[in-house]
Design a protein around this motif. Structure first.
Motif, PDB file in Angstrom:
ATOM      1  N   UNK A 125      17.178   5.733  -2.043  1.00 27.76           N
ATOM      2  CA  UNK A 125      16.327   6.251  -0.967  1.00 27.76           C
ATOM      3  C   UNK A 125      16.397   7.780  -0.957  1.00 27.76           C
ATOM      4  N   UNK A 126      15.304   8.465  -0.835  1.00 27.94           N
ATOM      5  CA  UNK A 126      13.912   7.985  -0.784  1.00 27.94           C
ATOM      6  C   UNK A 126      13.251   8.134  -2.147  1.00 27.94           C
ATOM      7  N   UNK A 127      12.714   7.052  -2.672  1.00 22.68           N
ATOM      8  CA  UNK A 127      12.028   7.055  -3.965  1.00 22.68           C
ATOM      9  C   UNK A 127      10.768   6.199  -3.859  1.00 22.68           C
ATOM     10  N   UNK A 128       9.851   6.428  -4.771  1.00 21.12           N
ATOM     11  CA  UNK A 128       8.612   5.644  -4.788  1.00 21.12           C
ATOM     12  C   UNK A 128       8.921   4.170  -5.060  1.00 21.12           C
ATOM     13  N   UNK A 129       9.992   3.925  -5.821  1.00 21.51           N
ATOM     14  CA  UNK A 129      10.344   2.538  -6.149  1.00 21.51           C
ATOM     15  C   UNK A 129      10.641   1.690  -4.920  1.00 21.51           C
ATOM     16  N   UNK A 130      10.921   2.310  -3.789  1.00 25.28           N
ATOM     17  CA  UNK A 130      11.094   1.524  -2.568  1.00 25.28           C
ATOM     18  C   UNK A 130       9.808   0.770  -2.223  1.00 25.28           C
ATOM     19  N   UNK A 147       0.853  -1.178   0.000  1.00 24.76           N
ATOM     20  CA  UNK A 147       0.000   0.000   0.000  1.00 24.76           C
ATOM     21  C   UNK A 147       0.894   1.234   0.000  1.00 24.76           C
ATOM     22  N   UNK A 148       0.510   2.248  -0.766  1.00 28.87           N
ATOM     23  CA  UNK A 148       1.300   3.472  -0.818  1.00 28.87           C
ATOM     24  C   UNK A 148       0.877   4.478   0.251  1.00 28.87           C
ATOM     25  N   UNK A 149      -0.056   4.095   1.105  1.00 23.74           N
ATOM     26  CA  UNK A 149      -0.579   5.036   2.093  1.00 23.74           C
ATOM     27  C   UNK A 149       0.524   5.570   3.011  1.00 23.74           C
ATOM     28  N   UNK A 150       1.435   4.680   3.429  1.00 23.89           N
ATOM     29  CA  UNK A 150       2.513   5.102   4.323  1.00 23.89           C
ATOM     30  C   UNK A 150       3.887   5.007   3.675  1.00 23.89           C
ATOM     31  N   UNK A 151       3.930   4.892   2.359  1.00 24.15           N
ATOM     32  CA  UNK A 151       5.216   4.805   1.661  1.00 24.15           C
ATOM     33  C   UNK A 151       5.919   6.170   1.711  1.00 24.15           C
ATOM     34  N   UNK A 152       7.200   6.159   2.101  1.00 21.55           N
ATOM     35  CA  UNK A 152       7.901   7.381   2.437  1.00 21.55           C
ATOM     36  C   UNK A 152       7.835   8.505   1.413  1.00 21.55           C
ATOM     37  N   UNK A 153       8.367   8.265   0.215  1.00 18.82           N
ATOM     38  CA  UNK A 153       8.427   9.332  -0.794  1.00 18.82           C
ATOM     39  C   UNK A 153       7.023   9.746  -1.230  1.00 18.82           C
TER      40      UNK A 153
END
Length: 476
Positions: free
Chosen positions: A442-447, A377-383
């Motif tokens: 880091x930090x990127x959406x790909x993480x 889930x991207x809800x708490x994904x950093x970037x």
């Protein structure tokens, strides 16, 4: 009657037709390239390019309106609809000119203006009075919007995607029928440009998403932005003074009647094969009336006739039409020899916000016991949170026995870019350990992608995980 004999006749000069022509020219100079409409592809004229221009304007407006999340105050955001559409047309015309220039550079002796239909399996009659006899034929006639009968009452107030870009100013209200790629992209863009939008979807499908969990997240996200009504059926339309009256039935069974400026039909497309006289050439056709064909050679049941692009109703995407055109043109050129063409891993993108991507094989196409699913889930994904784009979900589908990536489905930030990375991995048959061994900055959406693969790695046995088991998931 004028008559002409050629080695190869190609019907249509869109993306597939142009690709077929370039390949065919490698094998013969005896070609008839037939076009009855405008030169220029569907993508450049009325499809991907003008729609992305409208979407770009909508994203600029949306960003300005929601800048307060970053502590930026924009006192007022005013949409100049006339200026928006003028830029869309201006830039659209530039893209069209590039395509037209390509066609203009084709050998003038090859080009035939007019609409063609089959007299028999080798003869074509063009409506300019020319009869063409060809040893091999490529059908690349493209597609057109499908208009359901209940929408016909809208008269001059009925729009298709072609029409949106020709409006002089943005309307105040639009009812969009269909929540597929076209409806979702144009409907959301219009909404963000201050058009009151109601969107009707016959089922629960949104943007072609097949995974139920991702689909529910997407539907809720879009419903928070504009009036999206699932399980709704259009009943009828009637043009009125200055608008159109629309009746539809919602999921609750209640019939609603509204009046809007325009109705936008985003109800799919149909191949332009119905006026070709296919009944004269003995082709076997499917239930949709489109000729059956081999997806690796583009050959139909008439061995010397090939079909490519939107005309075959398989994958109405520019890159697929380009590939299919080249395959059809080459095989028409070397016939009776044939070569299986190179087909790429499946990749589809919807340029909504958040974006939607489908890659490779979807879960619904796989036996349930043959794969495992990794998700994030991207809800708490950093970037994603940094950018205030933290919405959506990615699921990947991995072959249980081998750990090979088979496909994925995504609704979330930067899906157009992540989709490419995953499609490349699918085409290379990369395994979960091989992908987790790749660099992730880091930090990127790909993480977030890495998180999904770590989830998959936890479900694979040590053997499937390249002999490293859970260590891969915990240290990558």
């Amino acid at each position: 009657m004028l008559k002409r004999k050629v080695d190869i006749a190609i019907i249509g000069t869109g993306t597939a037709g142009m690709g077929a022509y370039r390949e065919a020219r490698q094998h013969t100079d005896s070609i008839a390239l037939i076009e009855g409409g405008h030169y220029g592809t569907t993508c450049a004229r009325v499809g991907c390019m003008p729609s992305k221009l409208l979407i770009a304007a909508a994203e600029a407006a949306h960003g300005a309106k929601h800048a307060e999340v970053f502590g930026i105050q924009v006192p007022a955001v005013l949409t100049d609809g006339t200026a928006v559409l003028e830029r869309v047309r201006r830039e659209r015309d530039r893209f069209v000119d590039f395509v037209v220039d390509d066609v203009e550079n084709f050998d003038v002796s090859h080009k035939v203006r007019g609409y063609a239909r089959f007299l028999d399996a080798h003869r074509l009659l063009v409506d300019n009075g020319l009869e063409i006899t060809a040893d091999r034929i490529v059908i690349a006639t493209g597609s057109r919007p499908f208009i359901p009968e209940p929408l016909e009452g809208a008269g001059n107030r009925l729009l298709i995607n072609d029409d949106i870009f020709e409006l002089e100013e943005l309307p105040k209200s639009v009812l969009v029928v269909g929540a597929g790629v076209i409806g979702l992209e144009l409907g959301q863009a219009l909404s963000r440009l201050d058009v009151k939008v109601t969107m009707l979807a016959r089922k629960e499908s949104v943007g072609g998403i097949e995974d139920p969990e991702i689909r529910a997240i997407a539907a809720a996200t879009f419903q928070s932005e504009f009036d999206l009504r699932l399980h709704s059926e259009i009943l009828g339309t009637k043009e009125t003074d200055g608008g159109v009256q629309v009746s539809y039935r919602n999921a609750d069974g209640v019939i609603h009647t509204v009046t809007v400026d325009y109705v936008l039909a985003a109800t799919g497309r149909v191949p332009n094969t119905d006026k070709l006289g296919l009944e004269h050439i003995g082709l076997t056709v499917g239930s949709n009336g489109v000729p059956n064909f081999n997806c690796l050679t583009m050959q139909t049941s008439q061995p010397h006739i090939f079909i490519a692009g939107d005309a075959n109703n398989e994958l109405p995407l520019l890159h697929e039409a380009s590939d299919e055109g080249r395959i059809a043109g080459r095989n028409a050129g070397i016939y009776p020899s044939l070569e299986a063409g190179h087909r790429r891993a499946g990749l589809g993108v919807v340029f909504s916000d958040p974006q939607i991507a489908s890659i490779g094989t979807r879960a619904q196409e796989l036996p349930s016991t043959s794969y495992i699913t990794g998700k994030v889930s991207f809800h708490n994904q950093g970037r994603s949170r940094v950018m205030a784009k933290n919405q959506g979900m990615l699921k990947i589908y991995v072959e249980r026995e081998t750990g090979v990536l088979l496909g994925a489905e995504m609704f979330g930030p930067a899906a157009e870019h992540i989709g490419h990375l995953l499609a490349w991995a699918v085409q290379q048959s990369l395994t979960v350990p091989e992908i987790l061994a790749m660099p992730f900055y880091h930090p990127v959406i790909e993480e977030g992608v890495r998180t999904a693969f770590r989830d998959a790695a936890e479900q694979l046995t040590p053997k499937e995980n390249g002999g490293v088991g859970h260590a891969v998931a915990s240290t990558a």
